[in-house]
Scaffold this motif. Structure first.
Motif, PDB file in Angstrom:
ATOM      1  N   ARG B 417       0.711  -1.361  -0.090  1.00  0.00           N
ATOM      2  CA  ARG B 417      -0.047  -0.100  -0.017  1.00  0.00           C
ATOM      3  C   ARG B 417       0.696   1.387  -0.021  1.00  0.00           C
ATOM      4  NH1 ARG B 417      -5.616   0.178   1.576  1.00  0.00           N
ATOM      5  NH2 ARG B 417      -6.340   2.546   1.389  1.00  0.00           N
ATOM      6  N   GLY B 418       1.956   1.232   0.695  1.00  0.00           N
ATOM      7  CA  GLY B 418       2.833   2.416   0.784  1.00  0.00           C
ATOM      8  C   GLY B 418       3.186   2.875  -0.508  1.00  0.00           C
ATOM      9  N   GLU B 419       3.481   1.983  -1.265  1.00  0.00           N
ATOM     10  CA  GLU B 419       3.920   2.216  -2.800  1.00  0.00           C
ATOM     11  C   GLU B 419       2.827   3.032  -3.326  1.00  0.00           C
ATOM     12  OE1 GLU B 419       6.476   0.002  -5.172  1.00  0.00           O
ATOM     13  OE2 GLU B 419       7.054  -1.183  -3.446  1.00  0.00           O
ATOM     14  N   GLU B 421       0.468   4.909  -2.027  1.00  0.00           N
ATOM     15  CA  GLU B 421       0.188   6.101  -1.496  1.00  0.00           C
ATOM     16  C   GLU B 421       1.497   7.105  -1.724  1.00  0.00           C
ATOM     17  OE1 GLU B 421      -0.478   4.582   2.777  1.00  0.00           O
ATOM     18  OE2 GLU B 421      -2.490   4.707   2.283  1.00  0.00           O
ATOM     19  N   ALA B 422       2.603   6.634  -1.883  1.00  0.00           N
ATOM     20  CA  ALA B 422       3.731   7.625  -2.423  1.00  0.00           C
ATOM     21  C   ALA B 422       3.305   8.233  -3.645  1.00  0.00           C
ATOM     22  CB  ALA B 422       4.855   6.722  -2.684  1.00  0.00           C
ATOM     23  N   LYS B 425       0.442  10.653  -2.732  1.00  0.00           N
ATOM     24  CA  LYS B 425       0.884  11.862  -1.944  1.00  0.00           C
ATOM     25  C   LYS B 425       1.837  12.582  -2.778  1.00  0.00           C
ATOM     26  CE  LYS B 425      -0.450   9.470   2.522  1.00  0.00           C
ATOM     27  NZ  LYS B 425       0.182   8.736   3.200  1.00  0.00           N
TER      28      LYS B 425
END
Ligand SMILES: Cc1cc2nc3c(=O)[nH]c(=O)nc-3n(C[C@H](O)[C@H](O)[C@H](O)COP(=O)(O)O)c2cc1C
Ligand code: SF4
Ligand code: FES
Lengths: 186, 435
Positions: B417-419, B421-422, B425
Motif C-alpha cells: 500500500r505504501g508504494e 500512497e507514495a 501523496k
C-alpha cells in the motif's frame, strides 16, 4: 480480443491500405486456394468433422502467402468454407496475430508483460523503434522493411526479452543486441 | 532439469530429463531413451485400467486448476456411440509460465505418447493439440515428431499393430490468451471467436463439436506415460508429506533471479529452495521484494510469505496464493510494484474477450485508474475504488480471467500500500506521462 491496446492492426499504413481493399479492388484478385494450397486445405478437411474448424488454418495459409488478410481474401475464405464474410471477419479481428492491414516485410513482436518488463523489455522496444526507423509502435519504416509492435507474454519469460521476428523466435534480446539482430533481416 | 542450467541436486528430474538433448527429439532417439514403452504398455491395458492407474497416482492438472486427471477422464461417458475428443492445451500464455514450451521443444514424442494414452483412455480416436500461434519453434518440432510417429506406426489406424486408431492433429492458435481457457480453446478449434462458454455443460459431456471431450495441459499429459510405465505407487512416492500433492512439477522461474529457467521439483519442496538454491536467489546486492508463485493470475506474496511457503497445491493456498501453473515471477527491491500491477491489469484488459460486463469494464477501468495514479493524478479514494471494482470482478463472470485481474490488484494494494500512497501523496515522481 477487445479492441483496446497493442493489437497489431494499428493505423492503416502502406501503399495499398485504404480500408483494406483500395488498390486491391482495382487489380484482379488472385485467389489463394488454388493448386497446392487448395490441396493442403482439402487434406485438412479430413481431419475435422466440420469445414468451419479449418477457419484458423485457412487464415494462416492466406497470411503466409499474402502477408496479411484483405477483405477480398476474407471473402474467398468464406466461400471456400461455406461461411459468410461477416462471420469470417468477426473471427479474424478476434485474433491479434492476423494482420488486417499490410505490415513491413519483417514483423517484430517484443514482449513487454511484467516478467519481461522488470528485466528491461521497454528498453528493448525503444532500441527496435530507433534502429528500424519505425519511430512508433505499429508504424512501418519508410523503406517498408520493418513494423514493430509490443505484445503480451510470449511464453518464454525466463529468456527476457523474447522477440518474435516473422517466424523466428529470439531469446534474451538486449538493447545492445538489436542492431546485429536487424542485420539478418533485409 | 533446470534448463537452460545443469540439473540441481535438489531437483527430481522426470519430465525434464532430456531437456537440452536434441537427439531425444527424434523417434529413434526417443525409443533409445525408453520412449514409447509407456504407450505400448497402455495399449495392452483396458481404458478403465488406465483411468484407475492415473486416479491412483494422484496426478492433478498442471494447467492451473489442479483438477485430478483420472477423475476428469472418468466423467467422459463410455460406449455412448458418439465420437470423443482428447484436446491438449498447449496455449501456454500465462505470464511467468514457459514450461510447456520446453516439453514440446525437447520431448515432443513424450507429449505424443501422453496424448495417445489419454485419447485411448477416453475412447477418442482423434486428438487435437492446440499450440499458441507464437510458438513457431515448438510447432515445427511437434509437426516433425507427429509425422515421424505416423511413419513408425505410433499413430494412425493401427497403432503399434494393435488395431487401435489414434490420430493427432496440431491446431495453431493466432494470438489470444483467453484461448487457454478450455472452452474458449474448444470454440477456437471449431473456427469461432475464442469466447469461453458457460458451464455446465462441462466438456466431458458436451465439448468439442458438442461431443464428450477431455482437455488437458501439456505437462499433465507428458506425465502420463511415466505413470503408466512405472506405476501409480512410484508416482505417489514422489511426495513430501502431503498425499494430495504427488509427483513432480516443472517450475518456471523468471524475473529478478540469477538463474531463471525451469526446475523440476517434487511437490512439497520448500519454495525457498527453488528460489535460492536452484534459481540462485536475487541478483548481487539486491533483495527480493515480491513473488508471484503461480503465474500472473494468482495473489502476490511478500518475500517473507514466499520464504515460508511449501510448494504444493495446498501449501501455496495456505500461504495466501495459489500454485496455478507454477510460473514463478520474482521481483526485487528495484521493482515499482504499482507500475507492474498496472502492467498486469493492462494485460488482462487487452486479453479480456469482452463478453462479460464486469470483466470488460472492470479490467479496462482498473487499468485507467492505475495509469492515472502512476501519472501523479491519482485521487485519494482511488485505492478503495480499485478494491471495490475488484470485488465486482471476482466470482461473477463466465470465466476467471476477470478474477485473475483482480488478484494482483487486491494483494498488491494490501501488501504494498505504501508504494501506491507514495504516488497519491506525490512523494514519488510520476512514472507515466499523463494522457
Ligand atoms: C484465462 C485462462 C487462461 C488459461 N490458460 C491456460 C493455458 O494457457 N494452458 C493450460 O494448460 N491451461 C490454461 N487454463 C486452464 C484451462 O482452462 C484448463 O483448466 C486446463 O487446460 C485443464 O488441463 P489440466 O487439468 O491438465 O490442467 C486457463 C484458464 C483460464 C481461465
Ligand atoms: S470473464 Fe472476461 S475473459 Fe472470461 S468470459 Fe467473461 S469477458 Fe471473457
Ligand atoms: S512475460 Fe515476456 S515472455 Fe512471458
Amino acid at each position: 480480443m477487445s479492441d483496446t491496446v497493442g493489437a497489431p492492426r494499428g493505423p492503416q499504413r502502406g501503399a495499398s491500405a485504404h480500408g483494406g481493399h483500395g488498390t486491391e479492388a482495382d487489380a484482379a484478385y488472385q485467389p489463394v486456394f488454388v493448386g497446392e494450397t487448395r490441396a493442403k486445405l482439402e487434406k485438412l478437411f479430413e481431419q475435422y468433422p466440420t469445414k468451419q474448424a479449418c477457419l484458423l488454418p485457412a487464415l494462416w495459409m492466406v497470411q503466409e502467402q499474402r502477408g496479411w488478410i484483405s477483405e477480398r481474401a476474407i471473402g474467398e475464405v468464406a466461400e471456400v468454407l461455406g461461411l459468410t464474410p461477416a462471420y469470417v471477419k468477426g473471427v479474424v479481428t478476434f485474433y491479434t496475430m492476423y494482420h488486417t492491414h499490410p505490415v513491413g516485410r519483417h514483423f517484430i513482436q517484443v514482449c513487454t508483460t511484467s516478467p519481461c518488463n522488470i528485466c528491461g523489455a521497454e528498453d528493448v522496444v525503444k532500441a527496435f523503434l530507433q534502429h528500424t526507423g519505425c519511430g512508433e509502435l505499429g508504424a512501418t519504416s519508410a523503406d517498408g522493411r520493418f513494423t514493430v509492435i509490443e505484445v503480451e507474454c510470449l511464453g518464454a519469460c525466463g529468456f527476457a526479452t523474447p522477440v518474435l521476428i516473422d517466424d523466428d523466435f529470439h531469446e534474451s534480446v538486449t538493447p545492445e543486441g538489436v542492431p546485429a539482430l536487424l542485420q539478418r533481416y533485409k | 532439469m533446470g534448463y537452460p542450467h545443469p540439473p540441481h541436486p535438489k531437483e527430481t528430474v522426470v519430465l525434464s530429463k532430456h531437456f537440452g538433448d536434441a537427439e531425444a527429439r527424434t523417434f529413434e532417439g526417443w525409443v533409445t531413451r525408453g520412449g514409447y514403452e509407456g504407450l505400448k504398455k497402455a495399449l495392452g491395458m483396458t481404458p478403465e485400467q488406465i483411468i484407475e492407474e492415473v486416479k491412483a497416482s494422484g496426478l492433478r492438472g498442471r494447467g492451473g486448476a489442479g483438477f485430478p486427471t483420472g477423475l476428469k477422464w472418468s466423467f467422459v461417458p463410455k460406449n455412448d456411440g458418439k465420437p470423443h475428443y482428447l484436446v491438449c492445451n498447449a496455449d501456454e500464455s500465462e505470464p511467468g509460465t514457459f514450461k510447456d514450451r520446453e516439453i514440446m521443444r525437447w520431448t515432443p514424442h513424450g507429449l505424443i505418447e501422453g496424448v495417445a494414452i489419454a485419447a485411448y483412455a477416453i475412447g477418442s480416436e482423434r486428438a487435437y493439440i492446440y499450440i499458441r500461434g507464437e510458438f513457431t519453434e515448438p510447432w515445427r518440432i511437434m509437426s516433425a515428431a507427429v509425422e515421424e510417429a505416423y511413419r513408425h506406426g505410433a499413430l494412425g489406424g493401427n497403432v503399434f499393430g494393435t488395431g487401435k486408431r489414434i490420430d493427432i492433429t496440431l491446431h495453431r492458435g493466432a494470438g489470444a490468451y483467453i484461448c487457454g481457457e478450455e472452452t474458449a480453446l474448444l470454440n477456437s478449434i471449431e473456427g469461432k471467436r475464442g469466447n469461453p462458454r458457460i458451464k455446465p455443460p462441462f466438456p466431458a459431456i458436451a465439448g468439442l463439436f458438442g461431443m464428450p471431450t477431455a482437455v488437458n495441459n501439456v505437462e499433465t499429459l507428458a506425465a502420463v506415460p511415466h505413470i503408466i510405465l512405472r506405476g501409480a505407487a512410484w508416482y505417489t512416492g514422489l511426495c513430501l508429506g502431503n498425499p494430495k500433492s504427488t509427483g513432480t512439477k516443472l517450475v518456471s522461474i523468471c524475473g529478478h533471479v540469477q538463474r531463471p529457467g525451469n526446475y523440476e521439483v517434487t511437490l512439497g519442496t520448500p519454495l525457498k529452495e527453488i528460489l535460492y538454491d536452484m534459481a540462485g536467489g536475487p541478483r548481487p546486492g539486491r533483495r527480493i521484494k515480491a513473488v508471484i508463485p503461480g503465474g500472473s493470475s494468482v495473489p502476490i506474496l511478500t518475500a517473507e510469505e514466499a520464504d515460508a511457503t511449501i510448494f504444493d497445491y495446498e501449501g501455496v493456498v495456505a500461504a495466501g496464493s495459489m500454485l496455478g501453473s507454477a510460473g514463478m515471477i520474482v521481483m526485487d527491491d528495484t521493482t515499482d510494484m504499482v507500475y507492474q500491477i498496472m502492467r498486469l491489469a493492462r494485460f488482462y484488459a487487452h486479453e479480456s474477450c469482452a463478453q462479460c460486463t464486469q470483466c470488460r469494464e472492470g479490467t479496462a477501468w482498473s487499468t485507467r485508474i492505475l495509469e492515472r495514479i502512476l501519472a501523479g493524478n491519482g485521487k485519494p479514494e482511488d485505492l478503495e475504488l480499485l478494491l471495490d471494482l475488484a470485488d465486482n470482478m471476482t466470482g461473477k463472470t463466465i470465466c476467471v480471467l476477470s478474477d485473475s485481474c483482480a488478484a494482483p490488484i487486491v494483494s498488491g494494494i494490501k501488501k504494498f500500500r505504501g508504494e501506491f500512497e507514495a504516488y497519491l501523496k506525490k512523494l514519488r515522481q510520476p512514472a507515466l506521462v499523463a494522457v
